[in-house]
Structures are given as structure tokens and as C-alpha cells.
Design an enzyme around this catalytic site. Structure first.
Site, PDB file in Angstrom:
ATOM      1  N   ASP A   1       0.852  -1.200   0.000  1.00 21.39           N
ATOM      2  CA  ASP A   1       0.000   0.000   0.000  1.00 21.39           C
ATOM      3  C   ASP A   1       0.882   1.243   0.000  1.00 21.39           C
ATOM      4  O   ASP A   1       1.678   1.438   0.913  1.00 21.39           O
ATOM      5  CB  ASP A   1      -0.899  -0.043   1.249  1.00 21.39           C
ATOM      6  CG  ASP A   1      -1.708   1.232   1.421  1.00 21.39           C
ATOM      7  OD1 ASP A   1      -1.898   1.944   0.418  1.00 21.39           O
ATOM      8  OD2 ASP A   1      -2.138   1.504   2.557  1.00 21.39           O
TER       9      ASP A   1
ATOM     10  N   ASN B   1      -0.373   4.526  -0.220  1.00 26.14           N
ATOM     11  CA  ASN B   1      -0.985   5.783   0.231  1.00 26.14           C
ATOM     12  C   ASN B   1      -1.664   5.707   1.591  1.00 26.14           C
ATOM     13  O   ASN B   1      -2.424   6.589   1.972  1.00 26.14           O
ATOM     14  CB  ASN B   1      -1.974   6.307  -0.826  1.00 26.14           C
ATOM     15  CG  ASN B   1      -3.111   5.314  -1.055  1.00 26.14           C
ATOM     16  OD1 ASN B   1      -3.141   4.253  -0.441  1.00 26.14           O
ATOM     17  ND2 ASN B   1      -4.021   5.656  -1.936  1.00 26.14           N
TER      18      ASN B   1
ATOM     19  N   ASP C   1      -4.102   3.899   2.746  1.00 23.38           N
ATOM     20  CA  ASP C   1      -5.541   3.621   2.925  1.00 23.38           C
ATOM     21  C   ASP C   1      -5.786   2.163   3.326  1.00 23.38           C
ATOM     22  O   ASP C   1      -6.937   1.721   3.407  1.00 23.38           O
ATOM     23  CB  ASP C   1      -6.340   3.988   1.657  1.00 23.38           C
ATOM     24  CG  ASP C   1      -5.997   3.089   0.470  1.00 23.38           C
ATOM     25  OD1 ASP C   1      -5.079   2.242   0.589  1.00 23.38           O
ATOM     26  OD2 ASP C   1      -6.649   3.227  -0.590  1.00 23.38           O
TER      27      ASP C   1
ATOM     28  N   ASP D   1      -1.824  -1.212  -3.736  1.00 19.09           N
ATOM     29  CA  ASP D   1      -2.147  -0.453  -4.947  1.00 19.09           C
ATOM     30  C   ASP D   1      -0.997  -0.507  -5.951  1.00 19.09           C
ATOM     31  O   ASP D   1       0.059  -1.094  -5.677  1.00 19.09           O
ATOM     32  CB  ASP D   1      -2.509   0.997  -4.590  1.00 19.09           C
ATOM     33  CG  ASP D   1      -1.446   1.625  -3.674  1.00 19.09           C
ATOM     34  OD1 ASP D   1      -0.248   1.408  -3.930  1.00 19.09           O
ATOM     35  OD2 ASP D   1      -1.828   2.305  -2.696  1.00 19.09           O
TER      36      ASP D   1
ATOM     37  N   ASP E   1      -5.017 -10.572 -15.548  1.00 23.10           N
ATOM     38  CA  ASP E   1      -6.088 -11.535 -15.348  1.00 23.10           C
ATOM     39  C   ASP E   1      -7.222 -11.186 -16.307  1.00 23.10           C
ATOM     40  O   ASP E   1      -7.643 -10.032 -16.364  1.00 23.10           O
ATOM     41  CB  ASP E   1      -6.591 -11.432 -13.896  1.00 23.10           C
ATOM     42  CG  ASP E   1      -6.753 -12.785 -13.255  1.00 23.10           C
ATOM     43  OD1 ASP E   1      -7.558 -13.571 -13.779  1.00 23.10           O
ATOM     44  OD2 ASP E   1      -6.083 -13.055 -12.240  1.00 23.10           O
TER      45      ASP E   1
ATOM     46  N   ASP F   1      -9.317 -16.516 -16.361  1.00 22.20           N
ATOM     47  CA  ASP F   1     -10.077 -16.965 -15.198  1.00 22.20           C
ATOM     48  C   ASP F   1     -11.190 -17.934 -15.598  1.00 22.20           C
ATOM     49  O   ASP F   1     -11.915 -17.678 -16.565  1.00 22.20           O
ATOM     50  CB  ASP F   1     -10.695 -15.720 -14.546  1.00 22.20           C
ATOM     51  CG  ASP F   1     -11.371 -16.010 -13.229  1.00 22.20           C
ATOM     52  OD1 ASP F   1     -10.654 -16.325 -12.271  1.00 22.20           O
ATOM     53  OD2 ASP F   1     -12.613 -15.912 -13.161  1.00 22.20           O
TER      54      ASP F   1
ATOM     55  N   GLU G   1      -7.059 -20.920 -16.392  1.00 19.36           N
ATOM     56  CA  GLU G   1      -7.423 -21.597 -15.149  1.00 19.36           C
ATOM     57  C   GLU G   1      -8.433 -22.652 -15.562  1.00 19.36           C
ATOM     58  O   GLU G   1      -9.504 -22.328 -16.080  1.00 19.36           O
ATOM     59  CB  GLU G   1      -8.055 -20.602 -14.173  1.00 19.36           C
ATOM     60  CG  GLU G   1      -8.221 -21.215 -12.804  1.00 19.36           C
ATOM     61  CD  GLU G   1      -9.293 -20.534 -11.957  1.00 19.36           C
ATOM     62  OE1 GLU G   1      -9.313 -20.769 -10.753  1.00 19.36           O
ATOM     63  OE2 GLU G   1     -10.118 -19.780 -12.508  1.00 19.36           O
TER      64      GLU G   1
ATOM     65  N   HIS H   1      -3.927 -17.376  -4.899  1.00 23.15           N
ATOM     66  CA  HIS H   1      -4.826 -16.675  -3.980  1.00 23.15           C
ATOM     67  C   HIS H   1      -6.075 -17.489  -3.631  1.00 23.15           C
ATOM     68  O   HIS H   1      -6.917 -17.015  -2.885  1.00 23.15           O
ATOM     69  CB  HIS H   1      -5.220 -15.342  -4.612  1.00 23.15           C
ATOM     70  CG  HIS H   1      -5.998 -15.552  -5.886  1.00 23.15           C
ATOM     71  ND1 HIS H   1      -5.416 -16.066  -7.027  1.00 23.15           N
ATOM     72  CD2 HIS H   1      -7.302 -15.380  -6.189  1.00 23.15           C
ATOM     73  CE1 HIS H   1      -6.328 -16.179  -7.973  1.00 23.15           C
ATOM     74  NE2 HIS H   1      -7.483 -15.771  -7.490  1.00 23.15           N
ATOM     75  N   ASP H   2      -6.233 -18.667  -4.226  1.00 21.54           N
ATOM     76  CA  ASP H   2      -7.430 -19.476  -3.970  1.00 21.54           C
ATOM     77  C   ASP H   2      -7.187 -20.638  -3.015  1.00 21.54           C
ATOM     78  O   ASP H   2      -8.108 -21.414  -2.753  1.00 21.54           O
ATOM     79  CB  ASP H   2      -7.974 -20.039  -5.290  1.00 21.54           C
ATOM     80  CG  ASP H   2      -8.666 -18.971  -6.119  1.00 21.54           C
ATOM     81  OD1 ASP H   2      -9.151 -17.991  -5.528  1.00 21.54           O
ATOM     82  OD2 ASP H   2      -8.698 -19.119  -7.348  1.00 21.54           O
TER      83      ASP H   2
HETATM   84  C1  NOJ Z   1     -11.164 -18.031 -10.046  1.00 25.11           C
HETATM   85  C2  NOJ Z   1     -10.396 -17.024  -9.257  1.00 25.11           C
HETATM   86  O1  NOJ Z   1      -9.078 -17.455  -9.107  1.00 25.11           O
HETATM   87  C3  NOJ Z   1     -11.122 -16.855  -7.956  1.00 25.11           C
HETATM   88  O2  NOJ Z   1     -10.403 -16.072  -7.051  1.00 25.11           O
HETATM   89  C4  NOJ Z   1     -12.483 -16.253  -8.246  1.00 25.11           C
HETATM   90  O3  NOJ Z   1     -13.224 -16.209  -7.051  1.00 25.11           O
HETATM   91  C5  NOJ Z   1     -13.250 -17.085  -9.266  1.00 25.11           C
HETATM   92  N1  NOJ Z   1     -12.432 -17.487 -10.377  1.00 25.11           N
HETATM   93  C6  NOJ Z   1     -14.408 -16.311  -9.834  1.00 25.11           C
HETATM   94  O4  NOJ Z   1     -13.927 -15.338 -10.718  1.00 25.11           O
END
Ligand code: NOJ
Length: 556
Positions: free
Chosen positions: A22, A24, A26, A30, A99, A203, A257, A328-329
Site C-alpha cells: 500500500d 498511500n 488507505d 495499490d 487476469d 479466469d 485456469e 490466492h485461492d
Molecule cells: C477463479 C479465481 O481465481 C477466484 O479467485 C475467483 O473467485 C473465481 N475465479 C471467480 O472469478
């Protein structure tokens, strides 16, 4: 344009912008924060960044719900900041893939606002609408479920029809059977290519084509209907069209993905002759451990894990792999594959096992310093729509199961990986000077970039060394793959060979000592240790008692 396939020499670093840095105060990461870390990325030795969505979004699913594909999210900055960021990357020899989230938009996208305004609006057919069942037409058209729990259909009062959303109800699915929608996607890709991006991570791309007869799915309360929209009837045709009208016109990487793409259909998805995607993120190795779509974590089986990786490694030369264990999933990898007592050893062992394979490796932010899960994630810490939905639904309808749900989320919530990046031991891990948008893992005092860069024997320097080692390395890039001892439940041993030169990789996935015996055919061959996670590993390939999570690579 002839593709150089530069991605075969890439090491890709995934940035989840909200949690990276970050600038700034907040509390939200960013683009200027990313700019301030470009030298850091360069020093780590990566040469490409995958940036999770940074487009305008109401953030129902942290940017995976896009309301304007051609502009930057307010919290993240401006298009000018973005341009400065990509220029700064390119100046440092770092490429950028963005993405591409086009299975669905946000319900706040102008197309959807128009579409839901009346049945004869020109944008109506950009989405998937259907009459409901029952006397009053208020029952969903079929039993498909959203991947985020509940029905995949939402009733829209104004026009009296349901729309399909395979994710949250604020993420309506686009209707790819409409050629105008496909043209919009082509135009979006070309818009960003013209601004200089080097490719896209696509995605949930295997969800784009649905069976428009909308048959009920096989009974499955958690995920129902997959067989009617995962690699649906026109999937290959639509991807080929995108490739022809956009992706192939630029020297790009497209990585999909790819739920539903397994070793059995991988060739059709990624072989060069198909002119579709360059490669995919398969879910096969991840789901055999656990998946964010099923609630309860599974037990890890090294034998299955090796089998999956080995089968993907054995695809023809014209197919390419993506090598990842974090994003991140998923929760962080370390607690899944090893005991935290051996955090550094496990992190290095995993890095060795994965980075000597054929394919493009991905490092998810924080993986390079061995970031871990929260020790005890509580309801107030959940920021992910999935954690919140699961918890609140169970609390409301099946409260007796709440302890199990808490336990499961503590092991596998996506929130674990989305915690702010740990830069130093200052307040909020140096991520922000303000109040962070989600909790910082308290272990930042011990696990942070500053500390990691000072420790020459730590995980960060190990990744840097590996990244250097891979560059231009033909054995790793092009070599054949052979697995030894496939049934061994503790050790993964494989060999890569190119023009008579070999690497032999040995990695123990257990905290117990285990005996390793050199396979007969390699006995007595001249060998030299080139990488290991213990300082005093045996210098030549030998029978040895492997220590907890010991991993080594020999050149033969
Ligand atoms: C896959 C993404 O990696 C995930 O983070 C997202 O929630 C779903 N697609 C829906 O876009």
C-alpha cells in the site's frame, strides 16, 4: 505473428494487488505500491508478473467481478499509474500478464445494467436468462449450484426471469454464444495488448460454454451441473476464435485456469497444433489435497501427487505445463505438505521438487519467504466471500456443524493466502501505514522480506538461486522426465535428461528419517550435488538415510 514462446523461459510471480503493498496509507495495496517493489522483484530473479485483477470493480469477489474492463480500480490507482508500472517492469526485463475475467462480469457493469433493464434491451442477450419453474415461475430453472454455494440462478424482479451466475449473484455469467460478446472479449484483449501486456491468465475459462438445454446436473449439493458447462459444447471453438482474432496476433502467453482439464483431455486444450491456450493451471494435484470448492480438507497422498505431476510431465513436447502449488485461492502450501517445525526445509524441498520440472514455475507473493497460514482464523478475519457465505449459511441453517466448519476454514480458507505481504517487522508488516483491509498474520515479526533477505541460507535466497539456475538451463527446459519409485509414499525421485546430461532430484516429503537406495541403473555413475536444502548433504548420489524433508539434486 510467429510466437517466440518466451514463457518457456519465464519464472512468473503472482501479485494479488490488494495485499501486496500500500503506497498511500488507505490500507489497500495499490499500483504505486507495486511500482515501489519492482527492484525487489528484479532482484528475486523473476521475469514475469501475473497481476490478479486490477480493473474497476465493486469488489464482491476482490476484483474478480469487473464493472469496467478498460480502467483501473479506484483503490489501486489510475491508468497512468498502470502505464508507469508496466513500463517499469519492461525496463527491468519483466513481462506482465493480466487476469482476464470474462466468464462473468460484475452486475454493476454497464452491459448488465442495460441487460436487466428490459427484455428487449440490446444487451439482454449478453447474459444468460431463463424463465423460472413452478406456477409463479419463481423456482430456479434447474439445480445447478453456484461455486460459491446456493443456486446458480437469481430471480430478477424487474423482468421476471432468472439470470445465471456460476459464482456470486453479483457475477452474472456472460452469454458466449452471442457473437457480440465474443467480439467484446477480443476487443478487450487487444486493447490491453496494444498497451503492452504480454498475455493473460484466463479466469475459469473452461466454464464459458453452457449446455443451453439447461438439464439438471447429477445430484451433488456442493457443486452441481459441472457436466453441463465445464468444457461445454462450444468451448474449443470459442477459444480457438479468441486465439485467432487476438492472442496469436501478439507474442503472448495465455494460461487458462482450467477446472475439468485433466491429463486425459490436456492435449486438446494445450497442444500447439490446436491454437487455443498455451498452457493451463490444472487442478488435479491441488484437488487431490483439497479444493476451495469442497469444504473438508483431504489427506495428502504423495503417491497420487507424484502420479499426477508425472503424467503431466509426460505430455508430448508440443504441450507445455504450468507449475504451481500456491495462489490466492488456496491456503499456504507449507502446512499442507509438511510440518511447520521444519518450515524452511519444507519450503526449499517443495521449491526443488517443483522447479526442476518441465514447465513455467509460478511463485505466489510471500511464497518466496515461506509465509504460512493464520494460526487461528476467526469469523471477524474472514474477508473472502466464500468463507463468509459458508460460515454464515451453516450458522443459520445447521449450527450444530459450526465447529466443523470453523475447523475446516481454519485449514483451508482462501483468506490465509490473501493476508497482507510481510515486508518487515514494523507495524502491519510494513504493508501499510494505515489500517490494513484484512488482518496481518502476527508471525510477520519473524517471517518477513527484510529478515529473509538478510539470511543467506533462508528461503528467499534459495528461490533466487533456483531462479538463476533455471535461466537458460536446457535440461530443465527441454529434458525428458522419468520417475523412480512411483509407489514410495515418502520420497519423490525423478530424473530429467537432455542430450545425455541428467539431473536426478530426490525429495523427502516426511518428517521421519527414511532410507534411500540408488536405483540399480544409476549406481556407480559419476555425479555431483548441485542443490540441496541441508548444508551437509552427501556430495555424490549415494544410498543414504534422508533427514526430515531432505531434498537434493545431482547432476550426472
Ligand atoms: C477463479 C479465481 O481465481 C477466484 O479467485 C475467483 O473467485 C473465481 N475465479 C471467480 O472469478
Amino acid at each position: 505473428m510467429a510466437k517466440t514462446r518466451w514463457y518457456k523461459d519465464a519464472i512468473i510471480y503472482q501479485i494479488y494487488p490488494r495485499s501486496f503493498c500500500d503506497s498511500n496509507g488507505d490500507g489497500i495495496g495499490d499500483i504505486r505500491g507495486i511500482i515501489s517493489k519492482l527492484d525487489y522483484l528484479k532482484e528475486l530473479g523473476i521475469n514475469c508478473v501475473w497481476l490478479s485483477p486490477c480493473y474497476k470493480s465493486p469488489n464482491d469477489d476482490n476484483g474478480y467481478d469487473i464493472s469496467n474492463y478498460r480502467d483501473i480500480m479506484d483503490e489501486f490507482g489510475t491508468l497512468e499509474d498502470w502505464q508507469e508500472m508496466i513500463d517499469g517492469m519492461h525496463a527491468r526485463g519483466i513481462r506482465l500478464i493480466m487476469d482476464l475475467v470474462v466468464n462473468h462480469t460484475s452486475d454493476e457493469h454497464e452491459w448488465f445494467k442495460q441487460a436487466r433493464s428490459s427484455k428487449d434491451n440490446p444487451y439482454r442477450d449478453y447474459y444468460i436468462w431463463h424463465k423460472g419453474k413452478g406456477k409463479d415461475g419463481r423456482k430456479p430453472p434447474n439445480n445447478w449450484t453456484s461455486r460459491f454455494t446456493g443456486s446458480a440462478w437469481e430471480y430478477d424482479e424487474k423482468t421476471g426471469e432468472f439470470y445465471l451466475h456460476l459464482f456470486s449473484k453479483k457475477q452474472p455469467d456472460l452469454n458466449w454464444d452471442n457473437p457480440k460478446v465474443r467480439q467484446e472479449v477480443i476487443d478487450i484483449c487487444n486493447y490491453w495488448f496494444e498497451k503492452g501486456v504480454d498475455g493473460f491468465r484466463c479466469d475459469v475459462i473452461t466454464y464459458i460454454s453452457k449446455d443451453k438445454n439447461f438439464p439438471d446436473g447429477k445430484f451433488n449439493p456442493a457443486i452441481c451441473g459441472d457436466e453441463h458447462f465445464v468444457i461445454g459444447p462450444h468451448y474449443h471453438e470459442y477459444i480457438h476464435e479468441l486465439n485467432e482474432k487476438s492472442w496469436s496476433l501478439y507474442d503472448s502467453l495465455t494460461v487458462g485456469e482450467a477446472q475439468g482439464i485433466t491429463i486425459d483431455n490436456a492435449f486438446d486444450a494445450v497442444d500447439e497444433s490446436r491454437e487455443e491456450l498455451d498452457c493451463v493451471f490444472t487442478f488435479e494435484h491441488q484437488t487431490q489435497v483439497d479444493s476451495f470448492l469442497t469444504t473438508v480438507p483431504k489427506k495428502f497422498s504423495l503417491v497420487k501427487w507424484k502420479k499426477i505431476f508425472s503424467s503431466w510431465q509426460s505430455l508430448p513436447e508440443t504441450c507445455w505445463n504450468s507449475l504451481y502449488i500456491e495462489n490466492h485461492d488456496y491456503p499456504r502450501s507449507l502446512p499442507r505438505y509438511g510440518k511447520l517445525k521444519y518450515r524452511v526445509k519444507v519450503a526449499k524441498m517443495l521449491a526443488i521438487s517443483i522447479n526442476f520440472l518441465r514447465g513455467t514455475p509460478y511463485i505466489y507473493q510471500g511464497q518466496e519467504i515461506g509465509m504460512t497460514n493464520f494460526a487461528n482464523l476467526k469469523r471477524k478475519d474472514y474477508k473472502d466471500i466464500v468463507s463468509i457465505k459458508i460460515y454464515d449459511t451453516v450458522k443459520k441453517f445447521l449450527p450444530v456443524f459450526l465447529p466443523i466448519v470453523k475447523w475446516a476454514l481454519n485449514k483451508k480458507a482462501r483468506d490465509h493466502a490473501r493476508a497482507p505481504m510481510q515486508w518487515n517487522s514494523e507495524p502491519n508488516a510494513g504493508f501499510t501505514t494505515g489500517k490494513p483491509w484484512m488482518a496481518v498474520n502476527p508471525n510477520y515479526v519473524d517471517i518477513n522480506v527484510e529478515q529473509a533477505m538478510e539470511d543467506k541460507n533462508g528461503i528467499w535466497h534459495f528461490y533466487k538461486q533456483l531462479n538463476e539456475f533455471r535461466k537458460g538451463n536446457e535440461i530443465i527446459r527441454n529434458g525428458t522426465y522419468k520417475q523412480y519409485y512411483p509407489k514410495d509414499r515418502n520420497v519423490w525421485m525423478y530424473e530429467r535428461e537432455y542430450e545425455g546430461k541428467k539431473y536426478v532430484v530426490i525429495a523427502s516429503y516426511t518428517d521421519k528419517e527414511v532410507q534411500f537406495v540408488v536405483p540399480q541403473e544409476l549406481k556407480g555413475k559419476e555425479s555431483k550435488l548441485v542443490m540441496s536444502n541441508y548444508a551437509d548433504c552427501v556430495k555424490t548420489l549415494s544410498d543414504v538415510t534422508l533427514r526430515p524433508y531432505e531434498a537434493m539434486v545431482y547432476a550426472l
